[in-house]
Design an enzyme around this catalytic site. Structure first.
Site, PDB file in Angstrom:
ATOM      1  CG  HIS A 234      -0.233   0.249   2.500  1.00  0.00           C
ATOM      2  ND1 HIS A 234       0.514  -0.735   3.105  1.00  0.00           N
ATOM      3  CD2 HIS A 234      -0.131   1.337   3.279  1.00  0.00           C
ATOM      4  CE1 HIS A 234       1.030  -0.245   4.222  1.00  0.00           C
ATOM      5  NE2 HIS A 234       0.671   1.003   4.351  1.00  0.00           N
TER       6      HIS A 234
HETATM    7  C1  UD1 Z   1      -2.201   4.954   6.353  1.00  0.00           C
HETATM    8  C2  UD1 Z   1      -0.877   5.370   7.004  1.00  0.00           C
HETATM    9  C3  UD1 Z   1       0.178   4.296   6.775  1.00  0.00           C
HETATM   10  C4  UD1 Z   1      -0.315   2.949   7.237  1.00  0.00           C
HETATM   11  C5  UD1 Z   1      -1.624   2.634   6.515  1.00  0.00           C
HETATM   12  C6  UD1 Z   1      -2.173   1.295   6.918  1.00  0.00           C
HETATM   13  C7  UD1 Z   1      -0.412   7.790   7.041  1.00  0.00           C
HETATM   14  C8  UD1 Z   1       0.428   8.850   6.459  1.00  0.00           C
HETATM   15  N1  UD1 Z   1      -0.364   6.598   6.428  1.00  0.00           N
HETATM   16  O1  UD1 Z   1      -2.000   4.944   4.954  1.00  0.00           O
HETATM   17  O2  UD1 Z   1       1.327   4.618   7.515  1.00  0.00           O
HETATM   18  O3  UD1 Z   1       0.636   1.964   6.965  1.00  0.00           O
HETATM   19  O4  UD1 Z   1      -2.557   3.662   6.849  1.00  0.00           O
HETATM   20  O5  UD1 Z   1      -3.324   0.977   6.238  1.00  0.00           O
HETATM   21  O6  UD1 Z   1      -1.083   8.020   8.017  1.00  0.00           O
HETATM   22  N2  UD1 Z   1      -9.558   4.209   2.459  1.00  0.00           N
HETATM   23  C9  UD1 Z   1     -10.756   3.556   2.455  1.00  0.00           C
HETATM   24  N3  UD1 Z   1     -11.274   3.155   3.651  1.00  0.00           N
HETATM   25  C10 UD1 Z   1     -10.634   3.373   4.825  1.00  0.00           C
HETATM   26  C11 UD1 Z   1      -9.422   4.063   4.810  1.00  0.00           C
HETATM   27  C12 UD1 Z   1      -8.884   4.470   3.629  1.00  0.00           C
HETATM   28  O7  UD1 Z   1     -11.359   3.317   1.420  1.00  0.00           O
HETATM   29  O8  UD1 Z   1     -11.152   2.968   5.878  1.00  0.00           O
HETATM   30  C13 UD1 Z   1      -8.968   4.619   1.164  1.00  0.00           C
HETATM   31  C14 UD1 Z   1      -9.284   6.030   0.762  1.00  0.00           C
HETATM   32  O9  UD1 Z   1      -9.522   6.048  -0.614  1.00  0.00           O
HETATM   33  C15 UD1 Z   1      -8.007   6.772   1.067  1.00  0.00           C
HETATM   34  C16 UD1 Z   1      -6.929   5.720   0.893  1.00  0.00           C
HETATM   35  O10 UD1 Z   1      -7.555   4.491   1.257  1.00  0.00           O
HETATM   36  O11 UD1 Z   1      -7.827   7.881   0.237  1.00  0.00           O
HETATM   37  C17 UD1 Z   1      -5.719   5.964   1.738  1.00  0.00           C
HETATM   38  O12 UD1 Z   1      -6.054   6.110   3.136  1.00  0.00           O
HETATM   39  P1  UD1 Z   1      -5.157   7.016   4.134  1.00  0.00           P
HETATM   40  O13 UD1 Z   1      -5.604   6.835   5.527  1.00  0.00           O
HETATM   41  O14 UD1 Z   1      -5.057   8.403   3.616  1.00  0.00           O
HETATM   42  O15 UD1 Z   1      -3.703   6.411   3.989  1.00  0.00           O
HETATM   43  P2  UD1 Z   1      -3.216   4.909   3.939  1.00  0.00           P
HETATM   44  O16 UD1 Z   1      -2.638   4.676   2.604  1.00  0.00           O
HETATM   45  O17 UD1 Z   1      -4.267   3.990   4.432  1.00  0.00           O
END
Ligand code: UD1
Length: 361
Positions: A198
């Site tokens: 990811h």
């Molecule tokens: C975040 C953390 C990362 C961790 C990861 C674990 C930061 C900078 N990054 O990254 O360190 O390893 O979590 O998963 O804090 N989304 C969903 N549902 C959810 C959450 C996210 O659909 O419940 C999707 C959304 O489209 C979002 C994308 O995932 O834009 C990324 O989510 P985000 O929390 O921004 O960062 P992660 O890549 O999950």
């Protein structure tokens, strides 16, 4: 009575919270759990609270997915009134996600004591958003609770005073041991290769993603490849429309089910931090698709190996073998949560009093 307020937000925070919450409850401390809402899908959040047997958070800030700046700013705005109302003796922040740095920044400015669980990890790669979160949080937190001795050293090199550092070991491994008692005996494919990816550096760059998927396809010709897909990775895979061959994509899976897969796997291919640690504790070969790791102990003492070139993965995975018995780093023993609570209670606050007058001569 000592009151602690935990701040969590994203999936990797939850297995870190659970053992500390349990130990604090056993010590009779008052606790409040604040979830920022950075992760919100059931599979990314609520299922973890159920599997880890942590009560539903008391407060959810509902920040959701945003750009880094907006997400961080929203957490800061929404947590300030909560901290003012709760006035805890300690604010605990976990790991390296945006919720960690945002909450720490607000709490220290309100004069609250902040402890960072999983302090001192350094990839020395400032292109990673997590590295920035680690640096910011460790610079401003009052008590730095470290999972490994290399983390103590990293903090000392940055000029942190010894009184602020407490080596407590790895809370993730507390959760791992606790959960393994509940993993169903027949869950998880035997001898499969379990994949998670990811990191923006792997999935946001189409050519890089294509070369990783090509390697996975090749691996899947020889043995089952099970790939629970993070939402951001699924989006990128759909955008790229890459052929997946026999690679089996799954929705994100709950914690215990994931451990079932990992503990029976032939090998793990990942860019996650937590999986590098879990595979070391379980003695499962792990190939980390990155140029660096903030968890060097998983390489020097564990089963982890950096595999920055995806083209190498099929050969590496084919020759992977488990050690006779896992070698667990110091403090990866299932009792780190209790040591966190001991460190909080033993901490001597040496900050100058609010009204102290510092005279420069
Ligand atoms: C975040 C953390 C990362 C961790 C990861 C674990 C930061 C900078 N990054 O990254 O360190 O390893 O979590 O998963 O804090 N989304 C969903 N549902 C959810 C959450 C996210 O659909 O419940 C999707 C959304 O489209 C979002 C994308 O995932 O834009 C990324 O989510 P985000 O929390 O921004 O960062 P992660 O890549 O999950």
């Amino acid at each position: 009575m000592t009151k602690i307020l935990h701040v969590v937000g994203a999936r990797p925070n939850f297995p870190k919270l659970a053992p500390v919450h349990r130990a604090a409850a056993a010590a009779g401390l008052a606790q409040v759990v604040v979830h920022t809402g950075q992760h919100y899908d059931d599979a990314m959040s609520a299922s973890f609270f159920r599997d880890l047997e942590v009560p539903t958070p008391d407060i959810n800030l509902g920040v959701g997915s945003q750009s880094h700046a907006v997400q961080t700013a929203r957490i800061m705005e929404r947590i300030e009134p909560v901290l003012l109302a709760e006035r805890p003796d300690w604010v605990l922040v976990y790991g390296d996600v945006n919720s960690t740095a945002a909450a720490a920044l607000v709490a220290v400015k309100l004069g609250l004591l902040v402890a960072h669980v999983e302090a001192g990890l350094r990839s020395h790669d400032r292109r990673m958003p997590e590295e920035i979160n680690r640096l910011v949080t460790d610079r401003i937190a009052d008590l730095l609770l470290t999972p490994s001795r290399d983390a103590d050293e990293a903090l000392r090199r940055e000029g942190v005073r010894d009184e602020q550092i407490a080596f407590v070991g790895n809370v993730m491994i507390d959760s791992l041991f606790h959960a393994l008692q509940h993993v169903p005996a027949d869950a998880g494919a035997r001898d499969a290769v379990v994949v998670t990816l990811h990191r923006p550096s792997n999935v946001d760059e189409p050519r890089r993603l294509a070369s990783i998927v090509e390697a996975l396809r090749e691996i899947a010709e020889a043995r089952p490849v099970v790939f629970p897909v993070h939402p951001r990775t699924r989006q990128r895979l759909e955008d790229a429309g890459l052929p997946l061959g026999a690679v089996r994509l799954l929705e994100p899976i709950p914690y215990r089910e994931m451990l079932a897969h990992v503990s029976r796997a032939h090998a793990v291919v990942t860019d996650s931090g937590g999986l590098q640690e879990e595979t070391t504790a379980l003695g499962v070969p792990c190939f980390t698709v990155r140029e660096n790791t903030e968890r060097p102990v998983t390489i020097t003492e564990g089963t982890n190996r950096l595999a920055p070139d995806p083209a190498e993965l099929p050969r590496l995975v084919a020759s992977a073998a488990r050690p006779a018995a896992p070698r667990r780093p110091e403090g990866w023993d299932g009792h780190a949560g209790a040591r966190v609570v001991e460190a909080l209670l033993a901490f001597v606050d040496r900050r100058p009093a609010d009204d102290a007058v510092v005279v420069e001569v």
